[in-house]
Scaffold this motif. Structure first.
Motif, short mmCIF file in Angstrom:
data_model
loop_
_atom_site.label_atom_id
_atom_site.label_comp_id
_atom_site.label_asym_id
_atom_site.label_seq_id
_atom_site.Cartn_x
_atom_site.Cartn_y
_atom_site.Cartn_z
N PHE A 125 0.79 -1.23 0.00
CA PHE A 125 0.00 0.00 0.00
C PHE A 125 0.83 1.29 0.00
CE2 PHE A 125 -3.93 -2.24 2.01
CZ PHE A 125 -4.23 -2.80 0.78
N PRO A 126 2.02 1.34 0.62
CA PRO A 126 2.77 2.60 0.58
C PRO A 126 3.09 3.08 -0.83
CG PRO A 126 3.67 1.16 2.27
CD PRO A 126 2.68 0.34 1.48
N ARG A 132 -17.35 -12.42 6.13
CA ARG A 132 -16.35 -12.84 7.12
C ARG A 132 -14.98 -12.62 6.51
NH1 ARG A 132 -18.22 -18.83 8.53
NH2 ARG A 132 -18.74 -18.77 6.29
N CYS A 133 -14.29 -11.60 7.01
CA CYS A 133 -13.06 -11.18 6.34
C CYS A 133 -12.04 -10.68 7.36
CB CYS A 133 -13.36 -10.07 5.34
SG CYS A 133 -11.98 -9.65 4.25
N VAL A 134 -10.77 -10.98 7.09
CA VAL A 134 -9.65 -10.46 7.87
C VAL A 134 -8.67 -9.82 6.90
CG1 VAL A 134 -7.73 -11.02 9.41
CG2 VAL A 134 -9.91 -12.21 9.67
N GLY A 135 -8.25 -8.60 7.19
CA GLY A 135 -7.22 -7.94 6.40
C GLY A 135 -5.97 -7.75 7.23
N VAL A 136 -4.81 -8.04 6.66
CA VAL A 136 -3.53 -7.88 7.35
C VAL A 136 -2.62 -7.00 6.50
CG1 VAL A 136 -1.50 -9.03 8.31
CG2 VAL A 136 -3.74 -10.14 8.46
N VAL A 137 -2.17 -5.90 7.09
CA VAL A 137 -1.32 -4.94 6.39
C VAL A 137 0.00 -4.80 7.15
CG1 VAL A 137 -1.06 -2.52 5.73
CG2 VAL A 137 -3.28 -3.66 5.45
N TYR A 138 1.10 -4.90 6.43
CA TYR A 138 2.42 -4.66 7.01
C TYR A 138 3.09 -3.56 6.23
CZ TYR A 138 7.41 -5.13 7.92
OH TYR A 138 8.71 -4.86 8.23
N GLU A 139 3.54 -2.51 6.92
CA GLU A 139 4.25 -1.44 6.23
C GLU A 139 4.94 -0.52 7.22
OE1 GLU A 139 0.92 1.74 5.00
OE2 GLU A 139 0.57 -0.27 4.20
N MET A 140 5.68 0.43 6.68
CA MET A 140 6.38 1.41 7.50
C MET A 140 5.39 2.45 8.03
SD MET A 140 6.60 1.67 4.08
CE MET A 140 8.20 1.19 3.44
N PHE A 193 -1.33 7.72 6.75
CA PHE A 193 -1.33 6.71 7.81
C PHE A 193 0.01 6.77 8.53
CE2 PHE A 193 -3.80 5.25 4.12
CZ PHE A 193 -5.07 5.31 4.68
N SER A 194 0.26 7.91 9.13
CA SER A 194 1.59 8.21 9.67
C SER A 194 1.80 7.69 11.08
CB SER A 194 1.81 9.72 9.66
OG SER A 194 0.81 10.38 10.44
N THR A 195 0.77 7.13 11.73
CA THR A 195 0.91 6.59 13.08
C THR A 195 0.37 5.17 13.10
OG1 THR A 195 -1.29 7.33 13.81
CG2 THR A 195 0.56 8.90 14.05
N PRO A 196 0.79 4.37 14.07
CA PRO A 196 0.20 3.03 14.19
C PRO A 196 -1.32 3.08 14.33
CG PRO A 196 2.20 3.17 15.50
CD PRO A 196 1.92 4.57 15.01
N GLN A 197 -1.82 4.05 15.09
CA GLN A 197 -3.26 4.14 15.30
C GLN A 197 -4.00 4.39 13.99
OE1 GLN A 197 -0.89 5.78 17.16
NE2 GLN A 197 -1.04 4.26 18.82
N SER A 198 -3.42 5.22 13.13
CA SER A 198 -4.08 5.49 11.85
C SER A 198 -4.06 4.26 10.94
CB SER A 198 -3.41 6.68 11.16
OG SER A 198 -2.06 6.41 10.84
N GLN A 199 -3.06 3.40 11.10
CA GLN A 199 -3.02 2.17 10.32
C GLN A 199 -4.18 1.24 10.72
OE1 GLN A 199 -1.22 1.13 7.82
NE2 GLN A 199 0.39 2.66 7.69
N TYR A 230 7.86 0.17 11.87
CA TYR A 230 7.16 -0.82 11.05
C TYR A 230 6.00 -1.38 11.86
CZ TYR A 230 10.99 -0.63 7.72
OH TYR A 230 11.91 -0.19 6.80
N VAL A 231 4.85 -1.54 11.21
CA VAL A 231 3.66 -1.98 11.93
C VAL A 231 2.98 -3.13 11.19
CG1 VAL A 231 3.25 0.31 12.90
CG2 VAL A 231 2.11 -0.34 10.77
N ILE A 232 2.27 -3.93 11.97
CA ILE A 232 1.33 -4.92 11.43
C ILE A 232 -0.05 -4.50 11.92
CG2 ILE A 232 0.63 -7.33 11.38
CD1 ILE A 232 3.52 -8.09 12.04
N ALA A 233 -0.92 -4.16 10.99
CA ALA A 233 -2.29 -3.78 11.33
C ALA A 233 -3.25 -4.81 10.77
CB ALA A 233 -2.61 -2.39 10.75
N TRP A 234 -4.39 -4.95 11.41
CA TRP A 234 -5.37 -5.93 10.95
C TRP A 234 -6.79 -5.41 11.16
CZ3 TRP A 234 -2.31 -6.35 15.22
CH2 TRP A 234 -2.93 -6.42 16.47
#
Length: 356
Positions: free
Chosen positions: A220-221, A241-249, A277-283, A340-344
């Motif tokens: 996504f970046p 029924r869905c799960v999304g997993v995003v990994y990025e800076m 999406f500059s913070t973990p919370q925004s991710q 680096y964050v992992i968001a879901w």
């Protein structure tokens, strides 16, 4: 903005010019070479990596398969465990129900083979990997040439082919009963929105009633934020029924981030999708954004890789990898891992327990 859509026949034009997307495609080599380094040193175990990843050799540059610094090896280890934990939670949630996984920008990823080679493989109905044709073509070739890889693909009871798979679209696509390697540029065109693109090419491969997980690792970046949000909303709309997993800076508005952006710019890379999406919370919040409409998710979470290290990884595993390489600069490690964050995101009553 990303450059125009690439042609589907390779990385150079008919005049031999370097394609403007080559810098983006090179990021797969970055990630895969980092993983190869971590595997070679014993941080991770993956017998499929050398079968699916062949380092690119560029004149005047060292091989990308060379040993990486400890910070990169440790980060690769933590990233792998964090994402694997979420994927395994999804697949083990009511094993009697078939599941679907879609890996966006999969590159040389080996996750499907690692999963299916387990003593008790997960109940996967369909696993789809999507990437540029330039990257799916060599992967399809390597799968077809390696018995260890294509023997994992079970034959379809309805297939008339002698092999458990079919290669098409000029060698860029591979289909089997439970696995598809799909050459697809995920960016919209003037004549087709992202929703229309995914409806046409991806939806026919999936069953909307089955639990579905999508992965977007450092994808996504490099996309305009509106495009990445369209992808999230599409999955949220099409699957109950869905799960999304995003990994990025993340958090790139400090000195660390400015250095990273300069380094990327020197390689003709920009990351327009990171700024909103500059913070973990925004991710985490990106999954709950009301602008997603019917595709909004019900729950989300996020952890930095430093939090994965502190809260998710078993202390005995941390002790084991600490003996592989000497790392004195723990504060430097923390600085890197916190960027680096992992968001879901979670949608569906039976998915609510998934998270780190």
């Amino acid at each position: 903005m990303l450059p125009p859509r690439p042609p589907s026949n390779g990385s150079t034009s008919k005049h031999g010019m370097i394609h403007p997307d080559d810098a983006i495609r090179q990021t797969d080599d970055d990630a895969s070479s980092s993983r190869a380094s971590a595997i070679s040193l014993g941080y991770l175990s993956d017998p499929f990596s050398p079968l699916l990843y062949k380092p690119s050799l560029q004149p005047g540059q060292p091989s990308s398969s060379s040993r990486k610094p400890p910070l990169i090896n440790i980060g690769t280890h933590h990233r792998t465990i964090g994402i694997d934990t979420l994927v395994n939670q999804f697949l083990q949630n009511d094993r009697s129900v078939k599941k679907q996984v879609v890996s966006l920008g999969a590159g040389s990823d080996t996750r499907f083979w690692r999963l299916m080679s387990q003593p008790v493989p997960p109940n996967i109905s369909k696993y789809v990997e999507i990437d540029f044709p330039h990257l799916t073509s060599p992967k399809a070739h390597r799968i077809s040439r390696s018995k260890k890889l294509h023997s994992v693909l079970p034959p379809s009871s309805t297939s008339s082919f002698s092999t458990p798979y079919k290669i098409s679209q000029g060698g860029t696509r591979l289909d089997s009963a439970h696995y598809t390697l799909l050459p697809l540029d995920l960016r919209p065109s003037p004549s087709q929105s992202i929703h229309q693109l995914l409806d046409e090419h991806l939806l026919p491969l999936l069953e909307p009633t089955l639990p579905t997980l999508f992965l977007a690792e450092c994808l996504f970046p490099y996309m305009p934020p509106g495009d990445s949000q369209s992808i999230i909303s599409w999955f949220g709309e099409r699957f109950d029924r869905c799960v999304g997993v995003v990994y990025e800076m993340s958090g790139l508005d400090d000195s660390f981030g400015r250095v990273m952006k300069r380094n990327l710019a020197s390689r003709n890379l920009s990351i327009p999708g990171s700024d909103p999406f500059s913070t973990p919370q925004s991710q985490a919040q990106r999954f709950l954004d009301p602008s997603l409409g019917k595709g909004v998710f019900e729950k989300s979470g996020v952890k930095t890789l430093w939090q994965v290290r502190e809260e998710v990884i078993d202390p005995q595993e941390l002790q084991r990898i600490s003996k592989i390489e000497i790392l004195d600069e723990i504060e430097e490690l923390k600085l890197v891992l916190e960027h680096y964050v992992i968001a879901w995101g979670i949608k569906g009553d039976d998915m609510q327990s998934i998270g780190l």
